[in-house]
Design a protein around this motif. Sequence first.
Motif, PDB file in Angstrom:
ATOM      1  N   SER A 185      -7.987  12.849   0.752  1.00 33.59           N
ATOM      2  CA  SER A 185      -9.077  11.887   0.801  1.00 33.59           C
ATOM      3  C   SER A 185      -8.592  10.525   1.273  1.00 33.59           C
ATOM      4  N   MET A 186      -7.472  10.058   0.728  1.00 32.55           N
ATOM      5  CA  MET A 186      -6.944   8.749   1.116  1.00 32.55           C
ATOM      6  C   MET A 186      -6.514   8.749   2.577  1.00 32.55           C
ATOM      7  N   ARG A 187      -5.944   9.846   3.009  1.00 32.97           N
ATOM      8  CA  ARG A 187      -5.499   9.911   4.397  1.00 32.97           C
ATOM      9  C   ARG A 187      -6.699   9.889   5.344  1.00 32.97           C
ATOM     10  N   GLU A 188      -7.744  10.611   4.982  1.00 29.63           N
ATOM     11  CA  GLU A 188      -8.948  10.651   5.806  1.00 29.63           C
ATOM     12  C   GLU A 188      -9.604   9.279   5.896  1.00 29.63           C
ATOM     13  N   GLN A 189      -9.514   8.511   4.795  1.00 31.24           N
ATOM     14  CA  GLN A 189     -10.145   7.187   4.750  1.00 31.24           C
ATOM     15  C   GLN A 189      -9.216   6.065   5.226  1.00 31.24           C
ATOM     16  N   GLY A 190      -8.067   6.434   5.755  1.00 33.50           N
ATOM     17  CA  GLY A 190      -7.155   5.419   6.270  1.00 33.50           C
ATOM     18  C   GLY A 190      -6.460   4.622   5.184  1.00 33.50           C
ATOM     19  N   GLY A 191      -6.177   5.264   4.058  1.00 33.87           N
ATOM     20  CA  GLY A 191      -5.598   4.538   2.942  1.00 33.87           C
ATOM     21  C   GLY A 191      -4.095   4.666   2.805  1.00 33.87           C
ATOM     22  N   LEU A 192      -3.434   5.302   3.773  1.00 35.66           N
ATOM     23  CA  LEU A 192      -1.990   5.491   3.720  1.00 35.66           C
ATOM     24  C   LEU A 192      -1.332   4.846   4.940  1.00 35.66           C
ATOM     25  N   ILE A 193      -0.159   4.259   4.735  1.00 35.41           N
ATOM     26  CA  ILE A 193       0.556   3.602   5.826  1.00 35.41           C
ATOM     27  C   ILE A 193       1.429   4.624   6.545  1.00 35.41           C
ATOM     28  N   ASP A 194       1.334   4.668   7.854  1.00 36.49           N
ATOM     29  CA  ASP A 194       2.113   5.575   8.684  1.00 36.49           C
ATOM     30  C   ASP A 194       3.543   5.034   8.810  1.00 36.49           C
ATOM     31  N   PRO A 195       4.573   5.800   8.428  1.00 36.87           N
ATOM     32  CA  PRO A 195       5.950   5.327   8.562  1.00 36.87           C
ATOM     33  C   PRO A 195       6.306   4.893   9.984  1.00 36.87           C
ATOM     34  N   ASP A 196       5.774   5.579  10.983  1.00 31.91           N
ATOM     35  CA  ASP A 196       6.066   5.198  12.366  1.00 31.91           C
ATOM     36  C   ASP A 196       5.472   3.835  12.697  1.00 31.91           C
ATOM     37  N   ALA A 197       4.347   3.503  12.082  1.00 38.08           N
ATOM     38  CA  ALA A 197       3.745   2.181  12.295  1.00 38.08           C
ATOM     39  C   ALA A 197       4.600   1.089  11.646  1.00 38.08           C
TER      40      ALA A 197
ATOM     41  N   GLY B 115       0.841  -1.194   0.000  1.00 33.60           N
ATOM     42  CA  GLY B 115       0.000   0.000   0.000  1.00 33.60           C
ATOM     43  C   GLY B 115       0.875   1.242   0.000  1.00 33.60           C
ATOM     44  N   PRO B 116       0.296   2.396  -0.292  1.00 36.37           N
ATOM     45  CA  PRO B 116       1.068   3.643  -0.321  1.00 36.37           C
ATOM     46  C   PRO B 116       1.426   4.117   1.085  1.00 36.37           C
TER      47      PRO B 116
ATOM     48  N   MET C 214       6.211 -10.821   6.647  1.00 37.68           N
ATOM     49  CA  MET C 214       5.102 -10.039   7.204  1.00 37.68           C
ATOM     50  C   MET C 214       4.606  -9.116   6.103  1.00 37.68           C
ATOM     51  N   ASP C 215       3.299  -8.945   6.005  1.00 41.31           N
ATOM     52  CA  ASP C 215       2.794  -7.950   5.060  1.00 41.31           C
ATOM     53  C   ASP C 215       2.011  -6.891   5.817  1.00 41.31           C
ATOM     54  N   LEU C 216       2.238  -5.639   5.427  1.00 40.32           N
ATOM     55  CA  LEU C 216       1.616  -4.485   6.072  1.00 40.32           C
ATOM     56  C   LEU C 216       0.815  -3.714   5.044  1.00 40.32           C
ATOM     57  N   ARG C 217      -0.420  -3.355   5.418  1.00 43.15           N
ATOM     58  CA  ARG C 217      -1.255  -2.559   4.514  1.00 43.15           C
ATOM     59  C   ARG C 217      -2.276  -1.778   5.335  1.00 43.15           C
ATOM     60  N   PRO C 218      -2.797  -0.679   4.803  1.00 48.47           N
ATOM     61  CA  PRO C 218      -3.863   0.042   5.504  1.00 48.47           C
ATOM     62  C   PRO C 218      -5.123  -0.823   5.564  1.00 48.47           C
ATOM     63  N   TYR C 219      -5.927  -0.607   6.585  1.00 54.57           N
ATOM     64  CA  TYR C 219      -7.124  -1.428   6.745  1.00 54.57           C
ATOM     65  C   TYR C 219      -8.081  -1.294   5.570  1.00 54.57           C
ATOM     66  N   SER C 220      -7.998  -0.174   4.850  1.00 55.16           N
ATOM     67  CA  SER C 220      -8.938   0.038   3.729  1.00 55.16           C
ATOM     68  C   SER C 220      -8.388  -0.478   2.391  1.00 55.16           C
ATOM     69  N   GLU C 221      -7.156  -0.985   2.403  1.00 55.55           N
ATOM     70  CA  GLU C 221      -6.550  -1.469   1.160  1.00 55.55           C
ATOM     71  C   GLU C 221      -7.145  -2.812   0.764  1.00 55.55           C
TER      72      GLU C 221
END
Length: 231
Positions: free
Chosen positions: A190-202, A172-173, A222-229
Amino acid sequence: MAAIVAGAGDSTGMALARLFSSKGLLVFGARRRPTTQELPEGVSMCSVDFRQEDAVEGFVDSVETAAPITLAVHNIGANVHFKVFDTTERVYRKTWELAALSSLFFAKSIGKRMAERGRGTLIFTGATASTRGAAGFSAFAGAMSAKRSLAQSLARELGAKGVHVAHVVIDGPIDTPFVRQILGDTKYASMREQGGLIDPDAIAAAYWSLHEQKPSAWTHEMDLRPYSERF
């Protein structure tokens, strides 16, 4: 103890450096260009071309004189977008060198020292392209899948010697200025508001959790993605 972040860019790379430093490690970052960010205490940055084996060996030697390396992250990417018929040999070769060849030199130099001590963590940052090739990303997919395969081989070679090798698929982005520039301000917001971006700190927190795992229950991939991806 020391940590290395190869590909210590201003977003994910710096998030890794900040967290590792806060955990008490001396952090040595390597990147292509100088950073304008203020470095946290315990973090240093230098320019290293990980495509050059001698340069990698020299860098790792200098780190080892300061402290033994206990954690190292290969965070070097090479995301390019070209249709197959527009992909030149130079583009394909350079992309492979940046993502795959640099991984080999990184692993040989650091993994050898960790294996001799019988402990350490090597983490490789992957991408969606590590597991499947999308249209227009043949060079990137080829390089990242090679990086993933190297990590698999390393895990089987070094695991029994006490070295934890992990590969993380970033599916994910990531919330970075570069992604914002590509998306444009409206779509980015819009993507940030909808939880579509991965936080670098996470991402950094997930990597640290891999480092803390006990040998009786290691994660390799391990795979990491936003919950909305979607996946």
